[in-house]
Design a protein around this motif. Structure first.
Motif, PDB file in Angstrom:
ATOM      1  N   UNK A  18      23.564  18.984 -32.196  1.00  0.00           N
ATOM      2  CA  UNK A  18      23.216  18.811 -31.051  1.00  0.00           C
ATOM      3  C   UNK A  18      21.914  19.797 -30.996  1.00  0.00           C
ATOM      4  N   UNK A  19      22.289  20.964 -30.619  1.00  0.00           N
ATOM      5  CA  UNK A  19      21.824  22.225 -31.189  1.00  0.00           C
ATOM      6  C   UNK A  19      20.811  22.215 -32.666  1.00  0.00           C
ATOM      7  N   UNK A 114      31.030  26.339 -26.084  1.00  0.00           N
ATOM      8  CA  UNK A 114      30.932  24.651 -24.486  1.00  0.00           C
ATOM      9  C   UNK A 114      32.227  26.041 -23.096  1.00  0.00           C
ATOM     10  N   UNK A 115      31.578  24.851 -22.163  1.00  0.00           N
ATOM     11  CA  UNK A 115      32.430  26.248 -21.031  1.00  0.00           C
ATOM     12  C   UNK A 115      33.454  26.358 -20.788  1.00  0.00           C
ATOM     13  N   UNK A 142      27.638  26.621 -24.076  1.00  0.00           N
ATOM     14  CA  UNK A 142      26.596  24.733 -24.140  1.00  0.00           C
ATOM     15  C   UNK A 142      27.506  24.584 -22.767  1.00  0.00           C
ATOM     16  N   UNK A 143      26.983  22.827 -22.682  1.00  0.00           N
ATOM     17  CA  UNK A 143      27.624  22.107 -21.813  1.00  0.00           C
ATOM     18  C   UNK A 143      28.449  23.179 -20.560  1.00  0.00           C
ATOM     19  N   UNK A 168      19.640  32.507 -22.148  1.00  0.00           N
ATOM     20  CA  UNK A 168      19.853  30.817 -21.900  1.00  0.00           C
ATOM     21  C   UNK A 168      20.675  30.078 -21.821  1.00  0.00           C
ATOM     22  N   UNK A 169      21.271  29.644 -20.436  1.00  0.00           N
ATOM     23  CA  UNK A 169      22.585  28.482 -20.650  1.00  0.00           C
ATOM     24  C   UNK A 169      22.174  27.316 -21.038  1.00  0.00           C
ATOM     25  N   UNK A 170      22.318  26.554 -21.537  1.00  0.00           N
ATOM     26  CA  UNK A 170      22.390  25.143 -21.877  1.00  0.00           C
ATOM     27  C   UNK A 170      23.429  24.380 -20.759  1.00  0.00           C
TER      28      UNK A 170
END
Length: 211
Positions: A18-19, A114-115, A142-143, A168-170
């Motif tokens: 995805x990234x 991922x979180x 991410x996420x 930056x947090x996605x």
């Protein structure tokens, strides 16, 4: 010669592909020539690229695509580097000696996290291998769901890892998946303003990290 960016994480579902796709589209939208190398046998990046090509969607001819074995990635990245500005390498969700060539070929390693606590644990193995190869990766949350305790805990934990945590947090946004489904990046996808702004900010941070 191109700048080579490898995306790596041993846990599946972390968002590497995805990234990779959205970063590639953002770089292309800025006028850069971008090449993608897929070393993941699952072939998700290739499916996205074929969808993009068949639909003639996005910026035509802005991104090129290649596949490679784990051990052929050095040759493939050097070949593509001659006439591209950026080469992005998407790797399979595993951590073993097969990942080393993709790490060695990179000017920067980006590790999506991922979180979740499970993803955080999985990240340690990738960072350990990168450290042994003399690399200090950029870890990207991410996420993530904004304002949750878990996201805050994972962000705090990233500071303790052998990596540079991205500012930056996605976020967990459906636009990222929807854009991929039609062969686009969020910078091209209608109605994806928030996701597009996130990806632009992350791209700025990655480029500043490379200087």
């Amino acid at each position: 010669m191109a700048t080579v960016i490898t995306l790596a994480q041993q846990k599946g579902g972390s968002g590497k592909t995805t990234l990779t796709t959205h970063l590639a589209c953002e770089l292309a939208a800025r006028g850069h020539k971008v090449a993608l190398i897929d070393t993941d046998p699952q072939g998700s990046l290739g499916r996205w690229f074929m969808t993009r090509w068949e639909r003639e969607t996005g910026l035509k001819g802005d991104i090129t695509f290649s596949t490679s074995s784990a051990w052929g990635v050095t040759f493939e990245s050097q070949k593509l580097a001659k006439d591209h500005d950026y080469v992005l390498i998407d790797t399979p969700p595993k951590i073993d000696s097969d990942l080393k060539p993709a790490l060695k070929a990179a000017d920067l390693v980006v590790v999506p996290v991922s979180a979740s606590q499970v993803d955080l644990w999985a990240t340690e193995g990738v960072l350990d291998l990168a450290q042994r190869e003399g690399m200090r990766p950029l870890a990207v949350l991410n996420r993530a769901r904004g304002g949750t305790k878990l996201t805050g805990k994972v962000l705090a934990a990233l500071d303790e890892l052998e990596a540079d945590p991205a500012k930056t947090v996605i976020g967990q946004r459906v636009a990222y998946a929807e854009a991929i489904g039609v062969g686009q990046g969020v910078c091209e996808f209608p109605g994806a303003k928030a996701a597009s702004e996130e990806m632009a900010t992350l791209t700025d941070e990655i480029l500043s990290h490379l200087r």
